[in-house]
Write a protein that holds these residues in place. Structure first.
Motif, PDB file in Angstrom:
ATOM      1  N   SER A 285       0.771  -1.093  -0.101  1.00  0.00           N
ATOM      2  CA  SER A 285      -0.229   0.145  -0.030  1.00  0.00           C
ATOM      3  C   SER A 285       1.053   1.117  -0.244  1.00  0.00           C
ATOM      4  O   SER A 285       1.379   1.385   0.776  1.00  0.00           O
ATOM      5  CB  SER A 285      -0.951   0.251   1.011  1.00  0.00           C
ATOM      6  OG  SER A 285      -1.476   1.398   1.339  1.00  0.00           O
ATOM      7  N   LEU A 286       0.853   2.007  -0.970  1.00  0.00           N
ATOM      8  CA  LEU A 286       2.057   3.357  -1.075  1.00  0.00           C
ATOM      9  C   LEU A 286       0.964   4.367  -1.577  1.00  0.00           C
ATOM     10  O   LEU A 286      -0.267   4.346  -2.171  1.00  0.00           O
ATOM     11  CB  LEU A 286       2.752   3.133  -2.162  1.00  0.00           C
ATOM     12  CG  LEU A 286       3.558   3.831  -2.600  1.00  0.00           C
ATOM     13  CD1 LEU A 286       5.042   2.922  -3.042  1.00  0.00           C
ATOM     14  CD2 LEU A 286       3.546   5.042  -3.693  1.00  0.00           C
ATOM     15  N   THR A 287       1.219   5.126  -1.079  1.00  0.00           N
ATOM     16  CA  THR A 287       0.798   6.996  -0.708  1.00  0.00           C
ATOM     17  C   THR A 287       1.532   7.926  -1.623  1.00  0.00           C
ATOM     18  O   THR A 287       2.519   7.728  -1.366  1.00  0.00           O
ATOM     19  CB  THR A 287       0.460   7.079   0.425  1.00  0.00           C
ATOM     20  OG1 THR A 287       1.623   7.094   1.338  1.00  0.00           O
ATOM     21  CG2 THR A 287      -0.935   6.488   0.456  1.00  0.00           C
ATOM     22  N   ALA A 288       1.215   8.914  -1.926  1.00  0.00           N
ATOM     23  CA  ALA A 288       1.971  10.219  -2.371  1.00  0.00           C
ATOM     24  C   ALA A 288       1.302  11.539  -3.091  1.00  0.00           C
ATOM     25  O   ALA A 288      -0.046  11.194  -3.171  1.00  0.00           O
ATOM     26  CB  ALA A 288       2.295  10.155  -4.280  1.00  0.00           C
ATOM     27  N   GLN A 289       1.418  12.188  -3.323  1.00  0.00           N
ATOM     28  CA  GLN A 289       0.979  14.013  -3.214  1.00  0.00           C
ATOM     29  C   GLN A 289       1.304  14.109  -4.665  1.00  0.00           C
ATOM     30  O   GLN A 289       2.105  14.724  -4.456  1.00  0.00           O
ATOM     31  CB  GLN A 289       1.534  14.991  -1.670  1.00  0.00           C
ATOM     32  CG  GLN A 289       0.767  16.526  -1.497  1.00  0.00           C
ATOM     33  CD  GLN A 289       1.482  17.022  -0.774  1.00  0.00           C
ATOM     34  OE1 GLN A 289       2.491  16.504  -0.247  1.00  0.00           O
ATOM     35  NE2 GLN A 289       0.516  18.231  -0.181  1.00  0.00           N
ATOM     36  N   LEU A 290       0.408  14.708  -4.799  1.00  0.00           N
ATOM     37  CA  LEU A 290       0.445  14.438  -5.869  1.00  0.00           C
ATOM     38  C   LEU A 290       0.586  16.629  -5.966  1.00  0.00           C
ATOM     39  O   LEU A 290       0.478  17.116  -5.015  1.00  0.00           O
ATOM     40  CB  LEU A 290      -1.141  14.743  -7.019  1.00  0.00           C
ATOM     41  CG  LEU A 290      -1.713  13.962  -6.877  1.00  0.00           C
ATOM     42  CD1 LEU A 290      -2.902  13.434  -7.618  1.00  0.00           C
ATOM     43  CD2 LEU A 290      -0.791  12.651  -7.984  1.00  0.00           C
ATOM     44  N   VAL A 291       1.097  16.728  -7.124  1.00  0.00           N
ATOM     45  CA  VAL A 291       1.883  18.542  -7.401  1.00  0.00           C
ATOM     46  C   VAL A 291       1.232  18.694  -8.948  1.00  0.00           C
ATOM     47  O   VAL A 291       0.570  18.137  -9.726  1.00  0.00           O
ATOM     48  CB  VAL A 291       3.502  18.318  -7.536  1.00  0.00           C
ATOM     49  CG1 VAL A 291       3.525  17.887  -5.970  1.00  0.00           C
ATOM     50  CG2 VAL A 291       3.652  17.691  -8.644  1.00  0.00           C
ATOM     51  N   GLY A 292       1.613  20.407  -8.920  1.00  0.00           N
ATOM     52  CA  GLY A 292       1.496  20.621 -10.259  1.00  0.00           C
ATOM     53  C   GLY A 292       1.750  19.742 -11.359  1.00  0.00           C
ATOM     54  O   GLY A 292       2.577  19.986 -11.259  1.00  0.00           O
ATOM     55  N   ALA A 293       1.284  19.913 -12.600  1.00  0.00           N
ATOM     56  CA  ALA A 293       0.743  19.154 -13.778  1.00  0.00           C
ATOM     57  C   ALA A 293       1.971  20.243 -14.532  1.00  0.00           C
ATOM     58  O   ALA A 293       2.676  21.731 -14.906  1.00  0.00           O
ATOM     59  CB  ALA A 293      -0.074  18.648 -14.540  1.00  0.00           C
ATOM     60  N   PRO A 294       3.120  19.094 -15.129  1.00  0.00           N
ATOM     61  CA  PRO A 294       4.532  20.559 -15.877  1.00  0.00           C
ATOM     62  C   PRO A 294       3.796  21.161 -17.040  1.00  0.00           C
ATOM     63  O   PRO A 294       2.937  20.320 -17.414  1.00  0.00           O
ATOM     64  CB  PRO A 294       5.089  19.469 -16.033  1.00  0.00           C
ATOM     65  CG  PRO A 294       4.743  17.382 -16.441  1.00  0.00           C
ATOM     66  CD  PRO A 294       3.678  17.954 -15.148  1.00  0.00           C
ATOM     67  N   ALA A 295       4.146  21.988 -17.013  1.00  0.00           N
ATOM     68  CA  ALA A 295       3.399  22.346 -18.262  1.00  0.00           C
ATOM     69  C   ALA A 295       4.547  21.622 -19.671  1.00  0.00           C
ATOM     70  O   ALA A 295       5.110  21.430 -20.159  1.00  0.00           O
ATOM     71  CB  ALA A 295       4.213  24.146 -18.465  1.00  0.00           C
ATOM     72  N   PRO A 296       3.870  21.701 -20.577  1.00  0.00           N
ATOM     73  CA  PRO A 296       4.451  20.614 -22.078  1.00  0.00           C
ATOM     74  C   PRO A 296       5.331  21.814 -22.438  1.00  0.00           C
ATOM     75  O   PRO A 296       5.694  23.110 -22.521  1.00  0.00           O
ATOM     76  CB  PRO A 296       2.596  21.555 -22.175  1.00  0.00           C
ATOM     77  CG  PRO A 296       2.496  23.014 -22.287  1.00  0.00           C
ATOM     78  CD  PRO A 296       2.117  22.775 -20.578  1.00  0.00           C
ATOM     79  N   SER A 297       6.202  21.109 -22.693  1.00  0.00           N
ATOM     80  CA  SER A 297       7.419  21.526 -23.688  1.00  0.00           C
ATOM     81  C   SER A 297       7.172  22.015 -24.558  1.00  0.00           C
ATOM     82  O   SER A 297       6.454  21.400 -25.309  1.00  0.00           O
ATOM     83  CB  SER A 297       9.117  20.374 -23.294  1.00  0.00           C
ATOM     84  OG  SER A 297       8.201  19.063 -23.930  1.00  0.00           O
ATOM     85  N   ALA A 298       7.963  23.204 -25.021  1.00  0.00           N
ATOM     86  CA  ALA A 298       8.071  23.655 -26.410  1.00  0.00           C
ATOM     87  C   ALA A 298       8.309  22.563 -27.608  1.00  0.00           C
ATOM     88  O   ALA A 298       9.596  21.984 -27.930  1.00  0.00           O
ATOM     89  CB  ALA A 298       9.094  24.891 -26.841  1.00  0.00           C
TER      90      ALA A 298
END
Length: 377
Positions: free
Chosen positions: A355-368
């Motif tokens: 059983s594993l947990t993690a904290q979501l963060v903001g999605a990375p901006a799409p690379s050019a």
């Protein structure tokens, strides 16, 4: 004390009554000036009067009006009231009847008096008869008139007197109609009435004009019409005010409705913006699944993937469960991955249940995109 106070108030009361009488006379003359001569005559506003001029064995009947003097008839003396009424039409019968004395029978003296004397001029000049004429006040009939006003607060007046004995004899020769006279005037040098009344107030007869009833009726109708017009104007103003208030209330209701709808729209926009910001603040489910597929080894199986807010929960089976934390740390979609609870061996598959947990963060901006791809190369 009461008698003195009442006596002191009488001059002021007399001045007030006199001023009111002059104002009403001016108002009546001003209204009459707007009417045609026919209507003024019909309503009795011309101040016409009948003048009886006694002579040698006969009396001359004159009509005095705004147009001057007009001869009506000459009748023998003594004059009966029936004979006089017989030569008059219905309108002239009701006119006030005055005697007119020739100018040679009267004595006229100019006077200079204070302006306050004009309120009770006849009473004031009564004390001047002994000084201004050779007669006593009891021996004459008298009256006075204002001939001019000066700028220094004084008035120019004229005292007019006639011997009582001569007037009484002339009235006796006139006959029974003498008892119905409203006044006794004097002719000036040109034969025109001077505008005085030598007859004592106790001997004056007031005749009721036939037009008086019509005047009263017309005045009553005018007052009622004026009251009705004022009431109608007031009612119209009130109705207009009520209509305006109702319109303002309707506009206020509409404005409140528009404000409410605007606030609802603002709330919806703000809510949508907040949801959009919340969605932009963390990766989508597809991105999370795609990232897990890329990072997890092929021999690892997931039984449950749960995203609650910014918390990611993974439950599955893997032969290398302790090493999953290090592999998941390579992702930029979450942080702080950690195992929760103890690992348990699954008897059927011989794999460790984790059983594993993690904290979501903001999605990375799409690379050019690469420059060559952008140019179509």
């Amino acid at each position: 004390m009461t008698t003195r106070a009442g006596t002191a108030m009488r001059p002021g009361l007399g001045r007030s009554v006199g001023a009111a009488g002059r104002f009403l006379a001016w108002w009546r003359d001003a209204l009459a000036s707007w009417l045609t001569p026919r209507w003024r005559a019909l309503l009795g506003l011309d101040r016409e009067r009948l003048l009886l001029v006694p002579g040698e064995g006969q009396v001359q009947l004159l009509r005095a009006g705004p147009d001057g003097l007009g001869t009506l008839a000459e009748l023998p003396l003594p004059l009966e009231a029936a004979a006089l009424d017989a030569v008059l039409d219905a309108r002239l019968v009701g006119l006030p009847r005055w005697g007119l004395l020739p100018s040679v029978q009267v004595l006229r003296r100019p006077l200079l008096l204070p302006a306050a004397a004009s309120e009770r001029l006849r009473e004031v000049v009564g004390f001047e008869i002994d000084r201004q004429t050779p007669f006593t006040a009891e021996a004459v009939y008298y009256d006075a008139r204002v001939t001019g006003r000066r700028g220094d607060g004084q008035i120019e007046a004229e005292l007019v007197v006639v011997r009582r004995q001569g007037v009484d004899r002339a009235l006796q020769e006139l006959g029974p109609v003498a008892t119905g006279l409203a006044g006794l005037d004097v002719a000036d040098a040109g034969g025109q009435p001077l505008g005085v009344n030598l007859l004592p107030p106790a001997q004056r007869t007031r005749r009721v004009s036939p037009a008086r009833s019509w005047n009263l009726l017309a005045a009553t109708v005018a007052v009622l019409a004026l009251c009705f017009a004022g009431w109608q104007v007031l009612a119209n103003r009130r109705a207009a005010a009520d209509a305006f208030a109702a319109q303002v209330e309707r506009s206020a209701v509409q404005a409140r409705g528009v404000a409410t709808e605007r606030q609802q729209l603002v709330d919806l926009v703000e809510g949508a913006r907040f949801l959009q910001q919340q969605r932009a603040a963390r990766p989508t489910t597809v991105e999370v699944l795609d990232e897990l597929t890329r990072l997890l080894p092929d021999n690892t199986y997931l039984e449950k993937v749960s995203i609650e807010g910014d918390r990611l929960l993974l439950i599955g089976l893997s032969p290398e469960a302790p090493g999953l934390v290090k592999q998941l740390e390579a992702s930029r979609l979450w942080k702080s991955p950690a195992l929760t609870g103890a690992l348990q061996m699954d008897r059927r598959t011989r794999l460790d249940r984790f059983s594993l947990t993690a904290q979501l963060v903001g999605a990375p901006a799409p690379s050019a995109a690469p420059r060559g791809a952008a140019d179509g190369r």
